[in-house]
Design an enzyme around this catalytic site. Structure first.
Site, PDB file in Angstrom:
ATOM      1  N   ARG A  84       0.849  -1.198   0.000  1.00  0.00           N
ATOM      2  CA  ARG A  84       0.000   0.000   0.000  1.00  0.00           C
ATOM      3  C   ARG A  84       0.881   1.243   0.000  1.00  0.00           C
ATOM      4  O   ARG A  84       1.879   1.290   0.727  1.00  0.00           O
ATOM      5  CB  ARG A  84      -0.902  -0.003   1.236  1.00  0.00           C
ATOM      6  CG  ARG A  84      -2.028  -1.024   1.201  1.00  0.00           C
ATOM      7  CD  ARG A  84      -2.625  -1.170   2.592  1.00  0.00           C
ATOM      8  NE  ARG A  84      -3.806  -2.009   2.644  1.00  0.00           N
ATOM      9  CZ  ARG A  84      -3.795  -3.342   2.676  1.00  0.00           C
ATOM     10  NH1 ARG A  84      -2.660  -3.994   2.639  1.00  0.00           N
ATOM     11  NH2 ARG A  84      -4.921  -4.012   2.751  1.00  0.00           N
ATOM     12  N   HIS A  87      -0.222   3.290   4.715  1.00  0.00           N
ATOM     13  CA  HIS A  87      -0.805   2.231   5.558  1.00  0.00           C
ATOM     14  C   HIS A  87      -0.305   0.844   5.134  1.00  0.00           C
ATOM     15  O   HIS A  87      -1.047  -0.136   5.175  1.00  0.00           O
ATOM     16  CB  HIS A  87      -2.337   2.250   5.500  1.00  0.00           C
ATOM     17  CG  HIS A  87      -2.950   3.492   6.080  1.00  0.00           C
ATOM     18  ND1 HIS A  87      -3.413   3.577   7.365  1.00  0.00           N
ATOM     19  CD2 HIS A  87      -3.159   4.722   5.545  1.00  0.00           C
ATOM     20  CE1 HIS A  87      -3.897   4.792   7.598  1.00  0.00           C
ATOM     21  NE2 HIS A  87      -3.752   5.506   6.516  1.00  0.00           N
ATOM     22  N   ARG A 124      -8.811  -3.902   9.816  1.00  0.00           N
ATOM     23  CA  ARG A 124      -7.357  -3.846   9.617  1.00  0.00           C
ATOM     24  C   ARG A 124      -6.833  -2.562  10.266  1.00  0.00           C
ATOM     25  O   ARG A 124      -7.289  -1.466   9.943  1.00  0.00           O
ATOM     26  CB  ARG A 124      -6.986  -3.865   8.131  1.00  0.00           C
ATOM     27  CG  ARG A 124      -5.474  -3.882   7.873  1.00  0.00           C
ATOM     28  CD  ARG A 124      -5.151  -4.017   6.394  1.00  0.00           C
ATOM     29  NE  ARG A 124      -3.723  -4.020   6.138  1.00  0.00           N
ATOM     30  CZ  ARG A 124      -2.985  -2.922   5.937  1.00  0.00           C
ATOM     31  NH1 ARG A 124      -3.546  -1.727   5.959  1.00  0.00           N
ATOM     32  NH2 ARG A 124      -1.691  -3.018   5.712  1.00  0.00           N
ATOM     33  N   ASN A 160      -9.365   6.349  11.172  1.00  0.00           N
ATOM     34  CA  ASN A 160      -8.075   6.425  11.860  1.00  0.00           C
ATOM     35  C   ASN A 160      -8.307   6.459  13.360  1.00  0.00           C
ATOM     36  O   ASN A 160      -9.452   6.583  13.804  1.00  0.00           O
ATOM     37  CB  ASN A 160      -7.332   7.703  11.458  1.00  0.00           C
ATOM     38  CG  ASN A 160      -6.577   7.568  10.137  1.00  0.00           C
ATOM     39  OD1 ASN A 160      -6.327   6.469   9.654  1.00  0.00           O
ATOM     40  ND2 ASN A 160      -6.215   8.689   9.562  1.00  0.00           N
ATOM     41  N   PHE A 173      -2.944  15.532  -0.695  1.00  0.00           N
ATOM     42  CA  PHE A 173      -2.535  14.255  -0.092  1.00  0.00           C
ATOM     43  C   PHE A 173      -1.192  13.742  -0.619  1.00  0.00           C
ATOM     44  O   PHE A 173      -0.311  13.371   0.164  1.00  0.00           O
ATOM     45  CB  PHE A 173      -3.642  13.205  -0.273  1.00  0.00           C
ATOM     46  CG  PHE A 173      -3.435  11.974   0.558  1.00  0.00           C
ATOM     47  CD1 PHE A 173      -3.451  12.033   1.939  1.00  0.00           C
ATOM     48  CD2 PHE A 173      -3.233  10.733  -0.030  1.00  0.00           C
ATOM     49  CE1 PHE A 173      -3.271  10.894   2.713  1.00  0.00           C
ATOM     50  CE2 PHE A 173      -3.049   9.585   0.737  1.00  0.00           C
ATOM     51  CZ  PHE A 173      -3.072   9.675   2.110  1.00  0.00           C
ATOM     52  N   ARG A 370     -11.059  10.947  -1.515  1.00  0.00           N
ATOM     53  CA  ARG A 370     -10.772   9.560  -1.128  1.00  0.00           C
ATOM     54  C   ARG A 370     -11.633   8.592  -1.935  1.00  0.00           C
ATOM     55  O   ARG A 370     -11.196   7.504  -2.267  1.00  0.00           O
ATOM     56  CB  ARG A 370     -11.037   9.358   0.380  1.00  0.00           C
ATOM     57  CG  ARG A 370     -10.081  10.121   1.271  1.00  0.00           C
ATOM     58  CD  ARG A 370     -10.436   9.922   2.736  1.00  0.00           C
ATOM     59  NE  ARG A 370     -10.057   8.606   3.219  1.00  0.00           N
ATOM     60  CZ  ARG A 370     -10.551   8.043   4.321  1.00  0.00           C
ATOM     61  NH1 ARG A 370     -11.457   8.669   5.040  1.00  0.00           N
ATOM     62  NH2 ARG A 370     -10.140   6.846   4.688  1.00  0.00           N
ATOM     63  N   TYR A 374      -9.298   5.225  -3.401  1.00  0.00           N
ATOM     64  CA  TYR A 374      -9.231   3.855  -2.868  1.00  0.00           C
ATOM     65  C   TYR A 374      -9.510   2.804  -3.935  1.00  0.00           C
ATOM     66  O   TYR A 374      -8.802   1.810  -4.049  1.00  0.00           O
ATOM     67  CB  TYR A 374     -10.172   3.702  -1.664  1.00  0.00           C
ATOM     68  CG  TYR A 374      -9.641   4.443  -0.448  1.00  0.00           C
ATOM     69  CD1 TYR A 374      -9.627   5.839  -0.429  1.00  0.00           C
ATOM     70  CD2 TYR A 374      -9.115   3.788   0.643  1.00  0.00           C
ATOM     71  CE1 TYR A 374      -9.114   6.540   0.649  1.00  0.00           C
ATOM     72  CE2 TYR A 374      -8.602   4.470   1.735  1.00  0.00           C
ATOM     73  CZ  TYR A 374      -8.599   5.849   1.728  1.00  0.00           C
ATOM     74  OH  TYR A 374      -8.079   6.533   2.792  1.00  0.00           O
ATOM     75  N   ARG A 381      -2.719  -2.375  -6.753  1.00  0.00           N
ATOM     76  CA  ARG A 381      -2.194  -3.283  -5.735  1.00  0.00           C
ATOM     77  C   ARG A 381      -2.571  -4.728  -6.012  1.00  0.00           C
ATOM     78  O   ARG A 381      -1.763  -5.638  -5.877  1.00  0.00           O
ATOM     79  CB  ARG A 381      -2.820  -2.881  -4.390  1.00  0.00           C
ATOM     80  CG  ARG A 381      -1.884  -2.770  -3.240  1.00  0.00           C
ATOM     81  CD  ARG A 381      -2.525  -2.043  -2.101  1.00  0.00           C
ATOM     82  NE  ARG A 381      -3.822  -2.535  -1.696  1.00  0.00           N
ATOM     83  CZ  ARG A 381      -4.047  -3.642  -1.007  1.00  0.00           C
ATOM     84  NH1 ARG A 381      -3.046  -4.419  -0.668  1.00  0.00           N
ATOM     85  NH2 ARG A 381      -5.270  -3.975  -0.648  1.00  0.00           N
TER      86      ARG A 381
HETATM   87 FE1  HDE Z   1      -6.343   6.918   3.226  1.00  0.00          FE
HETATM   88  N1  HDE Z   1      -5.556   5.837   1.683  1.00  0.00           N
HETATM   89  N2  HDE Z   1      -6.283   8.569   2.079  1.00  0.00           N
HETATM   90  N3  HDE Z   1      -6.967   8.062   4.792  1.00  0.00           N
HETATM   91  N4  HDE Z   1      -6.366   5.313   4.380  1.00  0.00           N
HETATM   92  C1  HDE Z   1      -5.259   4.527   1.728  1.00  0.00           C
HETATM   93  O1  HDE Z   1      -5.822   2.950   0.088  1.00  0.00           O
HETATM   94  C2  HDE Z   1      -6.143   8.582   0.745  1.00  0.00           C
HETATM   95  C3  HDE Z   1      -7.215   9.400   4.773  1.00  0.00           C
HETATM   96  C4  HDE Z   1      -6.886   5.212   5.631  1.00  0.00           C
HETATM   97  O2  HDE Z   1      -6.097  -1.060   6.003  1.00  0.00           O
HETATM   98  C5  HDE Z   1      -4.900   3.965   0.379  1.00  0.00           C
HETATM   99  O3  HDE Z   1      -5.965   0.697   0.072  1.00  0.00           O
HETATM  100  C6  HDE Z   1      -6.328   9.913   0.244  1.00  0.00           C
HETATM  101  C7  HDE Z   1      -7.975   9.798   5.919  1.00  0.00           C
HETATM  102  C8  HDE Z   1      -6.723   3.872   6.134  1.00  0.00           C
HETATM  103  O4  HDE Z   1      -6.134  -1.259   3.828  1.00  0.00           O
HETATM  104  C9  HDE Z   1      -5.126   5.160  -0.546  1.00  0.00           C
HETATM  105  C10 HDE Z   1      -6.567  10.703   1.350  1.00  0.00           C
HETATM  106  C11 HDE Z   1      -8.176   8.648   6.634  1.00  0.00           C
HETATM  107  C12 HDE Z   1      -6.088   3.170   5.110  1.00  0.00           C
HETATM  108  C13 HDE Z   1      -5.510   6.263   0.403  1.00  0.00           C
HETATM  109  C14 HDE Z   1      -6.561   9.845   2.484  1.00  0.00           C
HETATM  110  C15 HDE Z   1      -7.528   7.582   5.921  1.00  0.00           C
HETATM  111  C16 HDE Z   1      -5.885   4.089   4.033  1.00  0.00           C
HETATM  112  C17 HDE Z   1      -3.579   3.272   0.299  1.00  0.00           C
HETATM  113  C18 HDE Z   1      -6.764  12.193   1.399  1.00  0.00           C
HETATM  114  C19 HDE Z   1      -8.895   8.488   7.963  1.00  0.00           C
HETATM  115  C20 HDE Z   1      -5.652   1.731   5.148  1.00  0.00           C
HETATM  116  C21 HDE Z   1      -3.888   1.788   0.250  1.00  0.00           C
HETATM  117  C22 HDE Z   1      -7.955  12.636   0.869  1.00  0.00           C
HETATM  118  C23 HDE Z   1     -10.288   8.836   7.922  1.00  0.00           C
HETATM  119  C24 HDE Z   1      -6.738   0.809   4.722  1.00  0.00           C
HETATM  120  C25 HDE Z   1      -5.309   1.710   0.146  1.00  0.00           C
HETATM  121  C26 HDE Z   1      -6.290  -0.622   4.853  1.00  0.00           C
HETATM  122  C27 HDE Z   1      -5.314   3.737   2.819  1.00  0.00           C
HETATM  123  C28 HDE Z   1      -5.817   7.485  -0.014  1.00  0.00           C
HETATM  124  C29 HDE Z   1      -6.736  10.325   3.803  1.00  0.00           C
HETATM  125  C30 HDE Z   1      -7.531   6.244   6.421  1.00  0.00           C
HETATM  126  C31 HDE Z   1      -3.990   5.535  -1.452  1.00  0.00           C
HETATM  127  C32 HDE Z   1      -6.243  10.346  -1.195  1.00  0.00           C
HETATM  128  C33 HDE Z   1      -8.494  11.206   6.234  1.00  0.00           C
HETATM  129  C34 HDE Z   1      -7.150   3.349   7.493  1.00  0.00           C
HETATM  130  O5  HDE Z   1      -6.185   4.928  -1.417  1.00  0.00           O
END
Ligand code: HDE
Length: 705
Positions: A84, A87, A124, A160, A173, A370, A374, A381
């Site tokens: 990833r 994360h 996760r 989170n 981001f 987001r 995702y 991936r």
């Molecule tokens: Fe993520 N984030 N994120 N994030 N995020 C990913 O998706 C992203 C954000 C969070 O256990 C990616 O599958 C952008 C906030 C978790 O598999 C990706 C932005 C929050 C996980 C991605 C954010 C998160 C990810 C990388 C800004 C809390 C792990 C791998 C807008 C609310 C999920 C994947 C797991 C993972 C993008 C910001 C939480 C790249 C563009 C805010 C828990 O898609």
């Protein structure tokens, strides 16, 4: 029947079933037979020899014809998938969500309709910045991603353990993550924000200030994944059957209470056990001590949103619980570890776009971004749009559509119809839309000029950062100050250090001065000019970890240092008391094979003293005999054991005979955090003291700078 692979492997009976083949080097290995299955290739062809590749003569070249060898190496070469992009390091477990009541008045989401209804879940947890192989206790935000396999499809609540974020718009981001991860020229530091690029970016991005206060707090060094909160972060909508929408913020509240480690402990745990968090989760679930969280909802309407001092679409802001209470509507229980880490934890694909009827998005620009990211990243991936066919991602409900083919398609529409409308009738014509059950977006009325712009209230970057800081206990405020000083001391560019302090001046002047002093800044910078005037906020006790700590020692871990001659009666009584309290206990000894206690019996240890440092435990007991204490006094790691327990403000139980070890370790002042265990009668008082988790008054005495 459950089998133990470790001990079973040692049983001669199993081997006896099969033929033992002796290789030319004299080595032996087992052949199929009895209940030992036949090894095959991926094509199902039985394999006769998996030890030697095919060659002409004993010293001749290997033959290309060896399809078994080629297939085996080919598959191995392709074992890794891209980690990833953020994360990368995570750990997952299965469980369920159980609704406490029907929420049909606020949402028609199926999982919330019936009291007691259980919905399967996979969670996760992760760190953000580190690579897959990095250590668990990096100072970092923890991901808290929940997949709920509802009867109306999968709902992914990808949250989170911190309720706010660094940035307000998803377009920033990539910059944030580039700045946080290893610097591109040198490829380090790993899993750390303590470097110039990170602090450069965030100090040039004032909207990060609130998040900085959170990440410099002990929230980013949780003691266990089981002892931390989770948050959906964004404002979402719940929509009921009449189409009425209510705004919602999602919370996960740990039933076990919150608890963190201290920074110096985190640094040492990463060396002693880089898998500290995953091992802890694995062990707790296997021991039947299932971690549990309550789902909390903060519900509010447009009226509240209009009156609130901050914009509810701004992910750098919270809604204090004291303003909008958290209603607990169900529980999440993790009760099953994964069968295979790769198949489940690695291949699970969370997408914020996965919502179910009765739930909807808000216009939070971070959430909107987001929703693209995702789905897109899963293709990279997992390599195919069919990642939803993988068991961990597949909905546990009826799935029917006309999407077909692609890499690794495991399910294609059956029969002739792969399009609609068609005239093949209800039996073979395939699925159709449902006006009753189908997902409908909430018809929010949005209009405005097409511009690259942010809403006005987004511009207040400091008021809630200040509120967070002022809501902390004194101990926690000191930890925040120390964390800023630590991280910024690793930043080489003085101007960046000063720029951070210029923001802190808007948060709390005393904090800014202490950080400047800790850094030895020559001159105090000017405060960064706020883009919007600050508003007055009230402290929110819900934001403090220490005000929301555990009520007892349940689920915590006690480390007991023993030697030959340890008082058997005392150890036995301790073991029983600890078990009754639901505490895990490990024995640490000079040799892992065990010690001979005072009654002449041998008791096995779980750790050798140099592999079981006190940082791995919530509290420690030293039950060395007089001779044992003499031995340990000459062992550096035993002295570290007690010194660290002392420095980390832990409760220390001890037998009188163990005292020389403390003296040799230089611990002459035995404060109230030390509890003498002369006999079994003293144990309840020790366990009672441990409920406070730490003897905080000691901490100030061990940190002079
Ligand atoms: Fe993520 N984030 N994120 N994030 N995020 C990913 O998706 C992203 C954000 C969070 O256990 C990616 O599958 C952008 C906030 C978790 O598999 C990706 C932005 C929050 C996980 C991605 C954010 C998160 C990810 C990388 C800004 C809390 C792990 C791998 C807008 C609310 C999920 C994947 C797991 C993972 C993008 C910001 C939480 C790249 C563009 C805010 C828990 O898609």
């Amino acid at each position: 029947m459950a089998t133990d692979p470790d001990t079973d492997a040692l049983k001669p009976a199993r081997i006896a079933d099969a033929e033992i083949q002796r290789g030319q080097g004299g080595e032996t290995h087992q052949l199929a037979g009895g209940d030992v299955p036949v090894l095959t290739t991926q094509q199902g062809i039985p394999v006769a020899d998996d030890q030697n590749s095919l060659r002409t003569g004993p010293r001749g070249p290997t033959l290309l014809e060896d399809f078994h060898f080629r297939e085996k190496i080919f598959h191995f070469d392709h074992e890794r998938i891209p980690e990833r992009v953020v994360h990368a390091r995570g750990y997952g477990a299965h469980g369920f969500f159980e609704a406490y009541e029907s929420l049909s008045d606020i949402t028609h989401a199926d999982l919330f309709q019936r009291k007691g209804e259980r919905t399967p879940a996979f969670v996760r947890f992760s760190t953000v910045a580190g690579n897959k192989g990095s250590a668990d206790l990096a100072r970092d935000v923890r991901g808290f991603a929940v997949k709920l396999y509802t009867k109306e499809g999968n709902w992914d609540l990808v949250g989170n353990n911190i309720p706010v974020f660094f940035i307000q718009d998803a377009i920033k981001f990539p910059d944030l993550i580039h700045a946080a991860k290893q610097e591109p020229d040198r490829g380090f530091p790993q899993a750390q924000t303590a470097h110039d690029n990170f602090w450069d970016f965030v100090s040039l991005t004032p909207e990060s200030t609130h998040m900085l206060l959170w990440i410099m707090s002990d929230r980013t060094i949780p003691r266990s994944l089981r002892f931390m909160e989770g948050f959906g972060v964004h404002t979402f909508r719940l929509v009921n059957a009449e189409g009425k929408s209510t705004f919602v913020k999602f919370h996960w509240k740990p039933k076990q209470g919150m608890q963190s480690v201290v920074w110096n402990e985190a640094v040492k745990i990463n060396g002693a056990d880089p898998d500290f968090h995953r091992r802890d989760l694995w062990n707790a679930i296997l021991a039947g001590d299932y971690p549990e969280w309550e789902l909390g909802l903060q519900l509010f309407d447009e009226d509240f949103a209009d009156r609130f001092d901050f914009d509810v679409l701004d992910a750098t802001k919270i809604i204090p619980e004291e303003l909008v209470p958290v209603r607990r509507v169900g529980r999440l229980v993790l009760d099953r570890v994964v069968d295979n880490f790769f198949a489940e934890t690695e291949q699970v694909a969370f997408c914020t776009q996965n919502i179910v009827p009765g739930i909807d998005f808000s216009n939070d620009p971070l959430l909107q971004g987001r929703n693209f990211s995702y789905l897109d990243t899963q293709l990279k991936r997992l390599g195919s749009p069919n990642f939803t066919h993988l068991p961990i991602n597949a909905p546990k409900t009826h799935v029917a559509h006309f999407q077909q083919d692609g890499h690794m398609a495991m399910r294609n529409p059956g029969g002739r119809a792969n399009y609609e409308p068609n005239s093949w009738g209800s039996k073979i014509g395939g699925p159709r839309e449902s006006r009753e059950r189908g997902f409908r977006s909430y018809p929010a009325a949005d209009s405005g000029e097409k511009r690259r712009i942010r809403a006005e209230l987004f511009a207040d970057h400091y008021s809630q950062a200040r509120q967070f800081y002022l809501s902390q206990t004194e101990v926690e405020q000191t930890h925040i100050k120390n964390a800023f000083v630590f991280e910024l001391s690793k930043v080489e560019t003085t101007a960046i250090r000063a720029r951070v302090v210029s923001h802190l001046l808007n948060v709390d002047e005393a904090l800014a001065r202490k950080v400047a002093d800790g850094l030895g800044l020559e001159a105090m910078p000017q405060a960064a000019p706020p883009a919007r005037e600050l508003v007055e906020t009230q402290p929110s006790p819900a934001l403090s970890i220490l005000k929301n700590g555990p009520k007892d020692m349940k689920g915590r871990k006690l480390g007991v240092l023993v030697t030959d001659g340890t008082d058997a009666a005392l150890l036995g009584a301790l073991q029983a008391a600890v078990k009754a309290e639901g505490v895990m206990m490990e024995l640490i000894a000079p040799k892992v094979g065990g010690v001979k206690t005072s009654d002449g019996k041998t008791i096995e240890a779980q750790q050798k003293v140099n592999g079981g440092p006190s940082v791995l435990y919530d509290a420690v007991v030293v039950l060395a005999s007089a001779d044992g204490a003499k031995l340990l006094s000459m062992e550096a790691t035993a002295k570290d054991f007690v010194n660290d327990a002392y420095a980390h403000a832990k409760f220390i139980g001890y037998a009188e005979t163990a005292k020389p070890l403390f003296q040799k370790a230089g611990l002459t002042e035995m404060d109230e955090g030390f509890v003498a265990l002369n006999d079994a009668k003293d144990i309840p008082a020790f366990l009672q003291a441990c409920r406070a988790v730490r003897h905080w008054p000691r901490e100030a005495k061990v940190h002079a700078v």
